[in-house]
Motif scaffolding. Sequence first.
Motif, short mmCIF file in Angstrom:
data_model
loop_
_atom_site.label_atom_id
_atom_site.label_comp_id
_atom_site.label_asym_id
_atom_site.label_seq_id
_atom_site.Cartn_x
_atom_site.Cartn_y
_atom_site.Cartn_z
N ILE A 118 -0.25 31.59 -0.11
CA ILE A 118 0.84 31.22 -0.80
C ILE A 118 1.96 30.33 -0.22
O ILE A 118 2.26 30.50 0.88
N ASN A 119 2.33 29.30 -0.71
CA ASN A 119 3.32 28.41 -0.21
C ASN A 119 4.62 28.88 -0.24
O ASN A 119 4.88 29.34 -1.24
N VAL A 120 5.15 28.80 1.07
CA VAL A 120 6.53 29.73 1.23
C VAL A 120 7.69 28.84 0.16
O VAL A 120 8.80 29.33 -0.37
N GLU A 121 7.53 27.46 -0.01
CA GLU A 121 8.26 26.61 -0.94
C GLU A 121 8.28 26.90 -2.14
O GLU A 121 9.17 26.79 -2.87
N SER A 122 7.23 27.78 -2.67
CA SER A 122 7.35 28.22 -4.30
C SER A 122 7.70 29.51 -4.41
O SER A 122 7.50 30.23 -5.55
N ILE A 123 8.04 30.39 -3.41
CA ILE A 123 8.55 31.80 -3.56
C ILE A 123 10.13 31.78 -2.94
O ILE A 123 10.57 30.83 -2.37
N SER A 124 10.65 32.74 -3.39
CA SER A 124 12.13 32.87 -2.92
C SER A 124 12.40 34.54 -2.96
O SER A 124 11.85 35.26 -3.55
N SER A 125 13.55 34.69 -2.22
CA SER A 125 13.99 36.10 -1.72
C SER A 125 14.46 36.73 -3.14
O SER A 125 14.52 37.95 -3.20
N LYS A 126 14.76 35.77 -3.95
CA LYS A 126 15.33 36.71 -5.42
C LYS A 126 14.30 37.31 -6.07
O LYS A 126 14.48 38.31 -6.75
N SER A 127 12.97 36.92 -5.98
CA SER A 127 11.85 37.55 -6.60
C SER A 127 11.57 38.80 -5.67
O SER A 127 10.68 39.37 -6.13
N LYS A 128 11.83 38.46 -4.46
CA LYS A 128 11.23 39.53 -3.33
C LYS A 128 9.76 39.74 -3.43
O LYS A 128 9.67 41.04 -3.32
N PRO A 129 9.04 38.75 -3.46
CA PRO A 129 7.66 39.37 -3.18
C PRO A 129 7.21 39.62 -1.85
O PRO A 129 6.17 40.23 -1.64
N VAL A 130 8.03 39.46 -0.87
CA VAL A 130 7.77 39.76 0.66
C VAL A 130 9.03 40.56 1.30
O VAL A 130 10.17 40.13 1.27
N GLU A 131 8.66 41.83 1.62
CA GLU A 131 9.77 42.81 2.12
C GLU A 131 9.55 42.89 3.57
O GLU A 131 10.57 42.82 4.46
N VAL A 132 8.63 42.44 4.34
CA VAL A 132 8.11 42.36 5.82
C VAL A 132 7.14 41.43 5.81
O VAL A 132 6.32 41.13 5.15
N LEU A 133 7.59 40.42 6.85
CA LEU A 133 6.63 39.38 7.23
C LEU A 133 6.13 39.67 8.65
O LEU A 133 6.85 39.54 9.53
N PHE A 134 4.90 39.43 8.73
CA PHE A 134 4.19 39.58 9.84
C PHE A 134 3.86 38.18 10.48
O PHE A 134 3.42 37.35 9.82
N VAL A 135 4.32 38.08 11.91
CA VAL A 135 3.92 36.62 12.46
C VAL A 135 3.23 36.78 13.74
O VAL A 135 3.47 37.69 14.43
N LEU A 136 2.12 36.07 14.08
CA LEU A 136 1.18 36.34 15.03
C LEU A 136 1.91 35.17 16.09
O LEU A 136 1.93 34.14 15.85
N ASP A 137 2.09 35.89 17.17
CA ASP A 137 2.87 34.94 18.32
C ASP A 137 2.04 34.56 19.33
O ASP A 137 1.31 35.53 19.95
#
Length: 132
Positions: A21-40
């Motif tokens: 999913i492109n981050v530019e097409s989602i927003s926190s208002k719709s809250k599709p992501v509560e937790v984001l995992f990031v591989l460092d």
Amino acid sequence: MPQEIARTYNCGLLYPAPNAINVESISSKSKPVEVLFVLDGTWKKANKIALLNPWLNNLNKITFSQRPENNYSIRKAEQSYSLSTLEACAYFLACYENLQIEPLHHLLAGMIHEQTKFMPDDVKKRYLSEDN
């Protein structure tokens, strides 16, 4: 523990994939992501982490359709479009939460400045241009 979080919350993984999913097409208002995992780590290490943790495959992948400019000048990535973890997280926060991310960019610049203090001049020249 991370698997429990992934089962409990609507999670995403900041990781490129064909079905991401492109981050530019989602927003926190719709809250599709509560937790984001990031591989460092380097791409090689991040790919290995992903392979060693198959539960990550169940997460929605989140990527960028418009990558920001890479400012981590001391990185060793071969791809010019690669971002540091800090840059990737900052861009996600700018798009998803509409946050001002200049403080994170200043943090990155300060980190680069501090790290280059300890480099021999010939090594430093390989990484830094005249304007850094």
